[in-house]
Design an enzyme around this catalytic site. Structure first.
Site, PDB file in Angstrom:
ATOM      1  N   ASP A  11       0.786  -1.356  -0.051  1.00  0.00           N
ATOM      2  CA  ASP A  11      -0.114   0.132   0.060  1.00  0.00           C
ATOM      3  C   ASP A  11       0.829   1.236  -0.063  1.00  0.00           C
ATOM      4  OD1 ASP A  11      -2.006   1.949   0.194  1.00  0.00           O
ATOM      5  OD2 ASP A  11      -2.493   1.367   2.385  1.00  0.00           O
ATOM      6  N   GLU A  16      31.606   9.177   3.103  1.00  0.00           N
ATOM      7  CA  GLU A  16      32.590   9.035   4.441  1.00  0.00           C
ATOM      8  C   GLU A  16      31.394   9.299   5.585  1.00  0.00           C
ATOM      9  OE1 GLU A  16      35.584  11.770   4.148  1.00  0.00           O
ATOM     10  OE2 GLU A  16      36.810  10.763   2.724  1.00  0.00           O
ATOM     11  N   GLU A  52      29.665   9.709   8.920  1.00  0.00           N
ATOM     12  CA  GLU A  52      30.118   9.777  10.599  1.00  0.00           C
ATOM     13  C   GLU A  52      28.929   9.581  11.485  1.00  0.00           C
ATOM     14  OE1 GLU A  52      33.764  13.374   9.892  1.00  0.00           O
ATOM     15  OE2 GLU A  52      31.613  13.590  10.573  1.00  0.00           O
ATOM     16  N   GLU A  76      36.338   9.606  15.405  1.00  0.00           N
ATOM     17  CA  GLU A  76      36.312  11.077  14.907  1.00  0.00           C
ATOM     18  C   GLU A  76      36.835  12.227  16.063  1.00  0.00           C
ATOM     19  OE1 GLU A  76      36.480  13.374  12.681  1.00  0.00           O
ATOM     20  OE2 GLU A  76      36.391  12.033  10.933  1.00  0.00           O
ATOM     21  N   GLU A 121      34.174   7.003  12.309  1.00  0.00           N
ATOM     22  CA  GLU A 121      33.901   7.188  10.884  1.00  0.00           C
ATOM     23  C   GLU A 121      34.363   5.713  10.340  1.00  0.00           C
ATOM     24  OE1 GLU A 121      36.075   9.533   7.154  1.00  0.00           O
ATOM     25  OE2 GLU A 121      35.205  10.777   8.684  1.00  0.00           O
ATOM     26  N   HIS A 162      30.813  13.412   3.783  1.00  0.00           N
ATOM     27  CA  HIS A 162      31.662  13.905   2.721  1.00  0.00           C
ATOM     28  C   HIS A 162      31.120  12.895   1.596  1.00  0.00           C
ATOM     29  CE1 HIS A 162      34.404  15.725   5.864  1.00  0.00           C
ATOM     30  NE2 HIS A 162      33.149  16.453   5.764  1.00  0.00           N
ATOM     31  N   ARG A 185      40.208  22.324   4.052  1.00  0.00           N
ATOM     32  CA  ARG A 185      38.983  21.719   4.393  1.00  0.00           C
ATOM     33  C   ARG A 185      37.956  22.729   4.754  1.00  0.00           C
ATOM     34  NH1 ARG A 185      42.766  17.709   5.008  1.00  0.00           N
ATOM     35  NH2 ARG A 185      41.889  15.409   4.748  1.00  0.00           N
ATOM     36  N   GLU A 208      35.523  16.172  -3.728  1.00  0.00           N
ATOM     37  CA  GLU A 208      34.743  15.774  -2.537  1.00  0.00           C
ATOM     38  C   GLU A 208      34.041  17.005  -2.028  1.00  0.00           C
ATOM     39  OE1 GLU A 208      36.339  14.945   2.269  1.00  0.00           O
ATOM     40  OE2 GLU A 208      37.427  16.078   0.907  1.00  0.00           O
ATOM     41  N   ARG A 255      31.893  18.512   0.675  1.00  0.00           N
ATOM     42  CA  ARG A 255      31.860  18.276   2.393  1.00  0.00           C
ATOM     43  C   ARG A 255      30.780  18.788   3.027  1.00  0.00           C
ATOM     44  NH1 ARG A 255      36.842  17.526   4.210  1.00  0.00           N
ATOM     45  NH2 ARG A 255      36.354  18.699   6.043  1.00  0.00           N
TER      46      ARG A 255
END
Length: 455
Positions: free
Chosen positions: A59, A141, A143, A198, A205, A254, A326, A344, A346
């Site tokens: 359903d 990646e 976390e 982390e 991670e 990421h 970063r 990447e 982030r």
């Protein structure tokens, strides 16, 4: 519309035989709703052939964002490539095991894929890439936090360790949990690259190998399921909530992307470029940056997501890219070989629906390639240290500060809404507007503590 008389293909027949060999008693047929919650229906393993031939009916009106009651009949079509035995079922010593198959959702009235199925939305993005001569690889990646449970088995926000980035025991008390999670993931076919504690207490991670984008999106859902199930065996609660504890780092996801041409060449690599990035890679990056504010509604889809996206906690909020640091929204990671050249993103977090998040990121990047967008020079300084004036000098904008702003940006961005499709865009925005409105009218403990006796 069914195909009762159809024969099983070679892969489907192999799955049926595997079910018998492994002594599987039950199959969990899984799919994902628009909000990213994994749903499943359990059927006896004896129904495997029927599931492949006819599908399993359900359903659709009972699933968030699917259809109205008068359009409710849906059919699950198992993807034989996604068969995997659930390792924790066997290890509990139960008689017989369980396995899962990820399914596509079919509209029974037409026999066509249901446009509200997030997996179908991602397939549409990959079809567009294929039409442009590309296949898409992705690697996330994700976390997560591990919290203790109370005497009633309910989740708390008390971490079970006081570890930090890359710490070892005795500070990192969850290494055994991560080990068991990794064993479970490997049993389900994952290739694990690395795992570590982390930055925040209780935060972890585990990285797994890249794959084609559809398989990777499937794997994200599987990953979250395995992490939660095995954490529970240790009397811990695993959460992918972006910011469960105030004033410490939140959890991101990421996402690494690269495009490959039909001959297997990485279209993102250029050995003669200063950054080893091709024009396509830079145009793809420019597309993601141009649509970043609208993308955030999908890649960071909860009210809580924007508690993570604030300066000062290593979360990327600045719409720029970098080959070194970063602090930017997109980073170009170092690559040892040409095949590893990638970008990447982030800013996504693990509360997102991976199918929708990957789909909109891919469409945004492909839009950059189709339009030949110019990519600004990378920002090699730490943007976290820029003041407002310096950010303006560099032309660096920021992501939306809350879910409401992100939804406003989404409504104004035809590329991202078209990527979702009319059905998903409408239902997704409707659900998220309701969530944000509910948040706006609520009164938090913080407000009561600050104002109740002051005014």
């Amino acid at each position: 519309m069914t195909n009762d008389n159809s024969e099983l293909d070679e892969r489907e027949q192999a799955v049926v035989e595997k079910i018998d060999e492994e002594g599987i008693d039950f199959l969990r047929l899984q799919f994902t709703d628009i909000l990213g919650t994994v749903k499943n229906v359990s059927v006896p393993a004896s129904q495997a052939e029927k599931a492949f031939r006819e599908g399993i009916y359900f359903d659709g009106s009972s699933i968030d964002g699917f259809v109205r009651i008068q359009e409710s009949d849906m059919r699950l079509k198992p993807d034989s490539e996604t068969f995997s035995v659930l390792p924790w079922r066997t290890r509990e010593g139960e008689t017989g095991g369980a396995a899962r198959l990820i399914c596509d959702v079919i509209n029974t009235s037409t026999g066509e894929p249901f446009e509200g199925d997030p997996r179908y939305v991602l397939k549409q993005a990959l079809d567009r890439a294929e039409e442009m001569g590309y296949t898409v690889n992705a690697a996330p990646e994700p976390e997560f936090f591990l919290f203790e449970e109370d005497e009633n088995g309910r989740a708390t926000t008390k971490t079970n360790d006081a570890g930090g980035y890359f710490d070892l025991a005795p500070k990192d008390l969850a290494s055994d949990v991560r080990r068991d999670i990794i064993y479970g993931l490997e049993d389900m076919g994952f290739e694990i690259e690395a795992s570590h504690h982390e930055v925040a207490e209780g935060q972890h991670e585990i990285n797994f190998e890249y794959d084609d984008a559809l398989t990777t999106a499937d794997n994200v859902g599987t990953f979250r399921t395995v992490v939660r199930a095995i954490a529970a065996q240790h009397d811990l609660h695993a959460t992918f909530m972006p910011k469960p504890i105030p004033r410490i780092n939140g959890s991101g996801m990421h996402a690494h992307f690269s495009l490959f041409t039909e001959d297997g060449t990485n279209a993102f690599h250029d050995a003669d470029d200063e950054f080893n990035l091709s024009e396509e890679a830079k145009q793809f990056t420019a597309g993601v940056l141009e649509h970043a504010k609208a993308l955030a509604a999908v890649t960071n889809p909860t009210v809580n997501s924007y508690k993570r996206l604030v300066p000062g906690y290593e979360a990327p909020v600045y719409v720029a890219w970098s080959d070194r640091n970063r602090s930017a929204l997109i980073r170009k990671p170092a690559a040892r070989v040409p095949a590893a050249s990638r970008i990447e993103a982030r800013f996504p977090d693990p509360s997102c629906n991976p199918y929708l998040a990957f789909a909109v990121l891919i469409h945004a990047g492909l839009d950059g390639i189709e339009r030949g967008l110019d990519c600004d020079e990378p920002v090699r300084e730490n943007i976290y240290e820029f003041d407002e004036q310096k950010r303006q000098e560099y032309g660096i904008e920021t992501l939306p500060s809350n879910l409401g702003e992100a939804l406003d940006a989404l409504a104004e961005d035809d590329v991202v809404t078209d990527a979702l499709g009319e059905h998903v865009a409408e239902k997704f925005v409707e659900a998220k507007r309701s969530e944000f409105d509910d948040y706006r009218v609520d009164v938090s403990d913080w407000e009561l503590d600050r104002y109740l006796e002051t005014f």
